[in-house]
Design a protein around this motif. Structure first.
Motif, mmCIF file in Angstrom:
data_model
loop_
_atom_site.group_PDB
_atom_site.id
_atom_site.type_symbol
_atom_site.label_atom_id
_atom_site.label_comp_id
_atom_site.label_asym_id
_atom_site.label_seq_id
_atom_site.Cartn_x
_atom_site.Cartn_y
_atom_site.Cartn_z
ATOM 1 N N VAL A 171 15.422 11.751 14.562
ATOM 2 C CA VAL A 171 13.962 11.747 14.731
ATOM 3 C C VAL A 171 13.332 12.898 13.952
ATOM 4 C CG1 VAL A 171 12.088 12.059 16.386
ATOM 5 C CG2 VAL A 171 14.024 10.593 16.967
ATOM 6 N N TYR A 172 13.908 14.104 14.104
ATOM 7 C CA TYR A 172 13.350 15.290 13.451
ATOM 8 C C TYR A 172 13.533 15.246 11.935
ATOM 9 C CZ TYR A 172 12.897 20.133 11.954
ATOM 10 O OH TYR A 172 12.533 21.280 11.281
ATOM 11 N N LEU A 173 14.768 15.002 11.493
ATOM 12 C CA LEU A 173 15.064 15.007 10.064
ATOM 13 C C LEU A 173 14.427 13.827 9.338
ATOM 14 C CD1 LEU A 173 18.842 16.012 10.203
ATOM 15 C CD2 LEU A 173 16.916 17.457 9.513
ATOM 16 N N GLY A 174 14.183 12.742 10.073
ATOM 17 C CA GLY A 174 13.561 11.570 9.469
ATOM 18 C C GLY A 174 12.061 11.676 9.325
ATOM 19 N N GLY A 175 11.459 12.719 9.905
ATOM 20 C CA GLY A 175 10.023 12.923 9.762
ATOM 21 C C GLY A 175 9.177 12.121 10.735
ATOM 22 N N PHE A 176 9.768 11.687 11.866
ATOM 23 C CA PHE A 176 9.009 10.946 12.879
ATOM 24 C C PHE A 176 8.344 11.922 13.847
ATOM 25 C CE2 PHE A 176 12.401 8.182 11.374
ATOM 26 C CZ PHE A 176 11.716 7.009 11.103
ATOM 27 N N SER B 284 0.846 -1.182 0.000
ATOM 28 C CA SER B 284 0.000 0.000 0.000
ATOM 29 C C SER B 284 0.889 1.243 0.000
ATOM 30 C CB SER B 284 -0.906 0.021 1.230
ATOM 31 O OG SER B 284 -0.124 0.271 2.397
ATOM 32 N N PRO B 285 0.395 2.391 -0.493
ATOM 33 C CA PRO B 285 1.201 3.614 -0.437
ATOM 34 C C PRO B 285 1.655 3.963 0.976
ATOM 35 C CG PRO B 285 -0.674 3.926 -1.888
ATOM 36 C CD PRO B 285 -0.878 2.603 -1.204
ATOM 37 N N LYS B 286 0.793 3.766 1.964
ATOM 38 C CA LYS B 286 1.160 4.095 3.347
ATOM 39 C C LYS B 286 2.298 3.202 3.836
ATOM 40 C CE LYS B 286 -3.268 5.984 4.906
ATOM 41 N NZ LYS B 286 -4.407 5.827 5.855
ATOM 42 N N ARG B 287 2.211 1.924 3.528
ATOM 43 C CA ARG B 287 3.268 0.997 3.959
ATOM 44 C C ARG B 287 4.587 1.336 3.283
ATOM 45 N NH1 ARG B 287 3.978 -2.423 8.301
ATOM 46 N NH2 ARG B 287 5.478 -4.041 7.757
ATOM 47 N N TYR B 288 4.512 1.679 2.010
ATOM 48 C CA TYR B 288 5.733 2.019 1.294
ATOM 49 C C TYR B 288 6.360 3.289 1.855
ATOM 50 C CZ TYR B 288 9.036 2.278 -2.538
ATOM 51 O OH TYR B 288 10.202 2.309 -3.262
ATOM 52 N N TYR B 289 5.554 4.265 2.193
ATOM 53 C CA TYR B 289 6.045 5.491 2.832
ATOM 54 C C TYR B 289 6.828 5.158 4.105
ATOM 55 C CZ TYR B 289 4.561 9.968 0.829
ATOM 56 O OH TYR B 289 4.450 11.094 0.072
ATOM 57 N N ARG B 290 6.279 4.265 4.896
ATOM 58 C CA ARG B 290 6.923 3.916 6.171
ATOM 59 C C ARG B 290 8.279 3.260 5.939
ATOM 60 N NH1 ARG B 290 2.764 0.441 9.349
ATOM 61 N NH2 ARG B 290 4.418 0.447 10.896
ATOM 62 N N ILE B 291 8.378 2.414 4.912
ATOM 63 C CA ILE B 291 9.660 1.771 4.601
ATOM 64 C C ILE B 291 10.672 2.810 4.141
ATOM 65 C CG2 ILE B 291 10.801 0.222 2.959
ATOM 66 C CD1 ILE B 291 8.311 -1.575 3.146
ATOM 67 N N LEU B 292 10.249 3.762 3.310
ATOM 68 C CA LEU B 292 11.160 4.807 2.849
ATOM 69 C C LEU B 292 11.657 5.660 4.015
ATOM 70 C CD1 LEU B 292 9.317 6.011 -0.375
ATOM 71 C CD2 LEU B 292 11.419 4.661 -0.266
ATOM 72 N N ARG B 293 10.762 6.020 4.904
ATOM 73 C CA ARG B 293 11.144 6.836 6.058
ATOM 74 C C ARG B 293 12.118 6.074 6.956
ATOM 75 N NH1 ARG B 293 6.032 8.681 8.960
ATOM 76 N NH2 ARG B 293 6.024 6.483 9.530
ATOM 77 N N PHE B 294 11.856 4.787 7.153
ATOM 78 C CA PHE B 294 12.759 3.957 7.943
ATOM 79 C C PHE B 294 14.134 3.850 7.289
ATOM 80 C CE2 PHE B 294 14.452 -0.389 7.514
ATOM 81 C CZ PHE B 294 15.074 -0.515 8.755
ATOM 82 N N SER B 295 14.174 3.557 5.994
ATOM 83 C CA SER B 295 15.466 3.335 5.332
ATOM 84 C C SER B 295 16.321 4.588 5.306
ATOM 85 C CB SER B 295 15.246 2.807 3.910
ATOM 86 O OG SER B 295 14.592 3.749 3.098
ATOM 87 N N ASN B 296 15.689 5.762 5.338
ATOM 88 C CA ASN B 296 16.448 7.017 5.352
ATOM 89 C C ASN B 296 17.265 7.181 6.634
ATOM 90 O OD1 ASN B 296 17.245 9.588 4.306
ATOM 91 N ND2 ASN B 296 15.773 10.542 5.685
ATOM 92 N N VAL B 297 16.879 6.493 7.690
ATOM 93 C CA VAL B 297 17.632 6.544 8.947
ATOM 94 C C VAL B 297 19.092 6.136 8.718
ATOM 95 C CG1 VAL B 297 17.871 5.470 11.238
ATOM 96 C CG2 VAL B 297 15.610 6.175 10.398
ATOM 97 N N PHE B 298 19.315 5.181 7.826
ATOM 98 C CA PHE B 298 20.664 4.679 7.579
ATOM 99 C C PHE B 298 21.548 5.728 6.916
ATOM 100 C CE2 PHE B 298 18.309 1.011 8.578
ATOM 101 C CZ PHE B 298 19.202 0.056 9.024
#
Length: 269
Positions: free
Chosen positions: A229-234, A201-215
């Protein structure tokens, strides 16, 4: 373990995310690796010993020619001997556009490339498993084949592709409503595109992208978790920790970001 990765030429960047290889030489030491979501499907060719994997709690031996769909959670991968892998990491929509694969059918799955598709991909496989070619030479030869093949494909889903590109460019921080306005795509059309072409789903994909940006964020010198936390959009630290644990099974402070693992190799840009 020797890891290599190469970006595609500009002619193929709309189809290919990257090319990569892993080679253990003659080392057959068994290593268990944790694989975590990064948002991109892959085509993998083994020219040495196979791997075994547990995605749904049962260990299974993989075949040598594989397609890995989108994954929604971490799983484990283990070599059975010497490792020699060559792979193509595709843009999220590419396997459907190029080969007609319904991505919803291979979510959280690693499948054997079927005979009919393998027949089409035979030139790629033959290049990928050649021992007398360098990684860079293989990439060049495979790109030449793909450029010719891609020229035969007609794109008819530009809005869905552009919507996915917007998500990736924003690293999961642009709201879905705002993104749909920018691309001029309806919620129903977006959901339909994602189901078939992405497998999530678009929402699930968004969450994966936001998570992977942490690296990417933790590679900054002297980074602070509050900045991540701030720059990652959490929303806040607890939201960040919950999201990170969902995809890795670990708290971020305990995760080995500097370790030489497949997960870190794939996720660090």
């Amino acid at each position: 373990m020797n890891y290599k990765q190469q970006q595609p030429s500009s002619e193929l960047s709309h189809i290919i995310k990257s090319f990569w290889m892993i080679d253990s030489g003659q080392d057959a030491t068994i290593n268990r690796q944790k694989i975590i979501p990064d948002g991109y499907p892959e085509m993998i060719f083994h020219s040495a010993d196979s791997y075994r994997t547990t995605i749904h709690g049962v260990w299974q031996l993989q075949d040598r020619d594989l397609i890995a769909g989108q994954i929604t959670n971490y799983f484990y991968l283990e070599n059975t001997g010497v490792t020699k892998m060559f792979a193509i990491k595709f843009q999220p929509w590419a396997l459907t556009v190029l080969f007609g694969i319904d991505m919803a059918t291979i979510t959280d799955t690693v499948i054997t490339i079927d005979h009919s598709l393998l027949k089409v991909l035979s030139p790629i496989k033959q290049i990928a498993i050649q021992d007398d070619h360098t990684f860079e030479d293989k990439v060049t030869d495979i790109e030449n084949w793909l450029i010719t093949y891609v020229d035969t494909i007609t794109y008819t889903l530009q809005k869905g592709i552009r919507a996915t590109e917007c998500m990736i460019e924003s690293q999961g921080k642009l709201g879905l409503t705002e993104m749909r306005k920018q691309v001029d795509i309806s919620e129903r059309s977006l959901e339909r595109f994602f189901k078939r072409h992405i497998g999530l789903s678009p929402k699930r994909y968004y969450r994966i992208l936001r998570f992977s940006n942490v690296f990417n964020l933790v590679q900054e010198k002297g980074f602070k978790w509050s900045d991540v936390v701030y720059l990652g959009g959490f929303y806040d630290q607890s939201h960040f920790i919950k999201n990170f644990k969902e995809f890795t099974g670990e708290e971020p402070s305990n995760y080995g970001f500097e370790e030489e693992t497949m997960a870190n190799f794939f996720l660090k840009k």
